[in-house]
Write an enzyme that holds these catalytic residues in place. Structure first.
Site, PDB file in Angstrom:
ATOM      1  N   GLU A   1       0.924  -1.425  -0.057  1.00 37.75           N
ATOM      2  CA  GLU A   1      -0.653  -0.120   0.102  1.00 37.75           C
ATOM      3  C   GLU A   1       0.744   0.722   0.431  1.00 37.75           C
ATOM      4  O   GLU A   1       0.551   2.580  -0.800  1.00 37.75           O
ATOM      5  CB  GLU A   1      -0.805  -0.408   1.453  1.00 37.75           C
ATOM      6  CG  GLU A   1      -1.567  -1.401   0.902  1.00 37.75           C
ATOM      7  CD  GLU A   1      -3.072  -0.506   0.298  1.00 37.75           C
ATOM      8  OE1 GLU A   1      -3.161   0.189   0.122  1.00 37.75           O
ATOM      9  OE2 GLU A   1      -3.874  -2.092  -0.221  1.00 37.75           O
TER      10      GLU A   1
ATOM     11  N   SER B   1     -44.286 -35.636  40.301  1.00 39.83           N
ATOM     12  CA  SER B   1     -44.223 -35.956  41.345  1.00 39.83           C
ATOM     13  C   SER B   1     -42.386 -35.244  41.723  1.00 39.83           C
ATOM     14  O   SER B   1     -42.170 -35.762  42.756  1.00 39.83           O
ATOM     15  CB  SER B   1     -42.975 -37.607  41.209  1.00 39.83           C
ATOM     16  OG  SER B   1     -44.741 -38.373  40.921  1.00 39.83           O
TER      17      SER B   1
END
Length: 775
Positions: free
Chosen positions: A48, A426
């Site tokens: 770049e 239960s």
């Protein structure tokens, strides 16, 4: 500029710092300049702007060159951007290719040049540029394309990444590997020209395959139901910014226990589903005579893995075996023991005859699911239609150690652990048995186990309840009735207590009395509850009688690593207010992480301040008796299968609802409570005889067997006010020490049995049927 906040995804971790999830539209992992390896820095400088560290951020030469090219072309085709200009554009401006935007970019770049160091600008640049695949910043790109951290990248990989930002869609190495390779060659040549690498290195990197493939974030622990719970909670606290502000959430999840819980639920559902019969392949195709592995892989890639199940195509069927190609694994063999279970499922839940050959089950070209290992072995499987949930928590402070909300989150995200309100059956009985002990009953109190007819009292019609086994008898001690889950005894007990008293007492464990029916069906657990609520309620018995609140977020850190929220749970503290240090008598935790976390949360070991103490909701004596009775469920009752764990410190209770729609097991040790539920989402029956002991308990056993590895057994000390006396096993009354039929029983000192059978139903002696209709 200095206060701009990058969009960083929400990251969720276990208690030990293992990544659970990363949530956010933009994948980004900000890094500091010093965390960027020289290789990566040089690759981007070469690609770049190699003059970056030596020239101004506005390059007049580059701008002039770009202007000439644009003028010749008659349109905007080339940029003249330095690294600083790209950082400015990506951070503050649009990507429009106009001269107006270019002027804005030049101004912002000038400001950045005067406000920041080159290192700060380069750091910003590598954190904001777009790399495609929803990845922003070089660290996220390294993970997305190569599954690596920056310091693990090769020269070829670094050059590939450096080539992407110029045109992310064009140079995406996954979508366009050939174009990415050409761009990489340019970057490598630039690195060679600038002296960043030598010729041999450049040549080797140029010849390396691109090798990019989609990589998700490195998830160390799979807990998607927990991740969604955290995301929802964070959104409530912080709004939409929760997913982009870079928060790091450290949950209470124990990574090891979570993995065990996932596997326990998956295996338990697969085992149950096998008994429902083989529903056939999920698809069929015609295979070419010499289909290649690549062709087979492409074929099965159309089907998604579900839980631990992998899609596979049948390529060969033997007499009593089959060969399959498994997605992402290759070829595998299914032996007869992996096929022989597959009796055909018939209408009405009937099963066809047992298969005698592999061809009775499979044919070439069938698409099926299998459970496969890395050694080329597989078992035929299918996606279970039933579902399950598991919640495990630390009863000392309510921290959730593991949570599974279903077989597979990604095919069904409904969280049954927290959202499914089912009847506990239960499993609700221990809470009003505790109420009975508080009101004067004892484990030796006897109540008639015989048929009865109930009418009125909020019921629309006459009710004739039954025991699960249709067995009856005479008077039965409460200890035995709870162990064997005798419904008729429990209903009579509820009648003696009164539903209003029972429901108010149950609220001590966290249940809402408004959800409880005010009639005797409450004795059989006819209130809606979630598995998390059941786990929390049973933690009272596990921790000595204290009500703790469940929680799953330990702390929240912002993007800078500062703690912005810290859990402060109330802790069950039996020794608070006494001079003895808390840790001296506390049992060893399931994981060392729990101990460290608990100590950290309360500010260090020792007695707690009052505002951190969990409230006591049942007495230590009541808790001791209930634990003794719930241990009996394991030793000789409906939970007897759990004896396979070879531990003396486990207790719990099964639960099954009418028509076998829900199966539960709620069990614990002094350091870990785990609740398992199983059933169908549409509330249909699990099938005749599919009780909690047969469906849910095996999942619980699998989880606890591995969760408690290396954890020493710890027996609960007997608190003051408990006495042991010898009683008759038939009548529950006191007998002499010389009586050979006598057995030991524990009692509260203020609730002792009588020396002879009583005639009424007074608490503490025995209950008679009274006005019940006896058949």
């Amino acid at each position: 500029m200095r206060h701009v906040e990058l969009k960083v995804p929400l990251r969720i971790y276990t208690l030990g710092g293992q990544l659970i999830a990363q949530i956010g539209a933009e994948q980004r992992t900000p890094v500091r300049y010093e965390q960027i390896p020289p290789l990566v820095r040089n690759a981007f400088l070469a690609a770049e702007d190699h003059r970056f560290f030596h020239e101004s951020g506005v390059s007049l030469v580059s701008i002039a060159r770009a202007a000439v090219v644009d003028l010749i072309a008659g349109r905007k085709v080339q940029g003249g951007s330095t690294i600083t200009m790209q950082a400015a554009r990506n951070m503050f401006l649009t990507l429009d290719k106009t001269f107006r935007r270019k002027l804005q970019e030049t101004f912002v770049t000038y400001q950045m040049d005067h406000e920041f160091t080159k290192q700060e600008i380069f750091q910003l640049y590598l954190n904001v540029i777009f790399f495609g695949q929803r990845s922003y910043g070089v660290a996220a790109a390294a993970q997305t394309y190569f599954g690596k951290s920056l310091d693990e990248l090769t020269v070829a990989e670094a050059a590939t990444l450096a080539g992407i930002p110029q045109a992310p869609s064009l140079y995406n190495p996954i979508i366009h590997p050939h174009l990415a390779a050409a761009r990489r060659s340019y970057v490598l040549q630039r690195m060679l020209d600038l002296g960043y690498i030598d010729a041999a290195t450049a040549q080797a990197a140029n010849q390396a395959p691109v090798g990019a493939s989609p990589h998700a974030p490195r998830i160390a622990v799979s807990a998607p139901y927990v991740a969604e719970m955290v995301r929802e909670q964070m959104e409530q606290w912080y709004g939409p910014a929760a997913e982009t502000a870079g928060f790091r959430v450290y949950t209470t999840i124990d990574g090891r226990l979570q993995a065990i819980a996932d596997r326990a639920v998956e295996l338990g559902l697969l085992e149950y589903d096998r008994g429902r019969g083989w529903r056939g392949p999920i698809g069929r195709t015609v295979l070419a005579p010499a289909a290649t592995a690549a062709q087979l892989e492409q074929l099965v890639n159309e089907y998604a893995p579900i839980g631990m199940l992998s899609p596979a195509v049948v390529v060969k069927v033997g007499s009593q075996d089959a060969e399959v190609y498994v997605r992402s694994r290759g070829f595998a063999d299914i032996p007869w023991n992996g096929l022989s279970w597959a009796r055909k499922a018939l209408p009405g839940e009937a099963l066809g005859p047992a298969p005698k050959a592999a061809s009775d089950v499979l044919a070439r070209g069938d698409i099926v699911y299998v459970v496969a290992d890395k050694q080329g072995h597989a078992q035929l499987a299918q996606v279970p239609q039933a579902q399950s949930a598991l919640v495990a928590l630390n009863p000392e402070d309510g921290s959730i150690a593991a949570l599974v909300g279903g077989f597979d989150y990604f095919s069904n995200s409904f969280n049954r652990a927290t959202q499914a309100e089912r009847l506990p059956g239960s499993g609700f009985k221990p809470f009003y048995y505790s109420a009975a002990l508080e009101s004067g009953f004892t484990p030796a109190s006897t109540i008639l186990n015989a048929p009865l007819v109930v009418g009125g009292n909020g019921l629309e019609a006459t009710w004739r309840p039954e025991n699960d086994t249709d067995s009856f008898g005479g008077p039965v001690r409460l200890r035995v009735a709870l162990a064997h889950s005798l419904n008729l005894v429990s209903i009579r007990l509820m009648r003696d207590l009164g539903t209003q008293y029972a429901s108010q007492y149950a609220s001590r464990f966290g249940f809402d009395p408004k959800t409880m029916p005010q009639n005797l069906t409450l004795a059989l657990g006819t209130l809606p509850v979630t598995p998390l609520e059941m786990a929390t309620a049973y933690s009272v018995f596990a921790n000595g009688g204290f009500k703790v609140d469940p929680y799953y977020i330990g702390r929240v850190e912002n993007a800078a690593g500062k703690v912005v929220w810290q859990a402060a749970p109330r802790i069950a503290c039996q020794l608070c207010g006494t001079p003895a240090p808390l840790d001296d008598l506390r049992p060893e935790p399931t994981s060392a992480e729990f101990l460290a976390e608990a100590d950290a949360l309360r500010g260090g070991p020792g007695p707690l301040p009052p505002d951190r103490q969990a409230p006591r909701v049942i007495s230590a004596q009541n808790d001791y008796l209930m634990n003794s009775m719930l241990e009996g469920v394991i030793k000789y009752g409906t939970g007897v299968r759990a004896l396979a764990l070879n531990r003396d410190d486990i207790a719990g209770k099964t639960g099954t609802t009418n028509d076998y729609r829900d199966a539960w097991f709620n069990g614990y040790t002094p350091t870990l409570e785990a609740t398992v539920w199983a059933g169908f989402d549409d509330n249909r029956s699990l099938g005749p005889g599919e009780e909690g002991a047969h469906v849910a308990l095996p999942i619980w056993i699998h989880f606890m067997r591995h969760a408690l590895e290396g954890v020493p057994q710890w027996q609960r000390p007997m608190p003051p006010g408990i006495v042991t006396l010898r009683i008759s096993p038939r009548t529950g009354t006191l007998v002499s020490d010389e009586n050979p039929e006598g057995i030991p029983e524990v009692f509260m000192a203020n609730h002792l049995p009588t020396a002879a059978p009583g005639a009424g139903s007074a608490p503490g002696t025995q209950s008679q049927p009274g006005a019940d209709s006896i058949f």
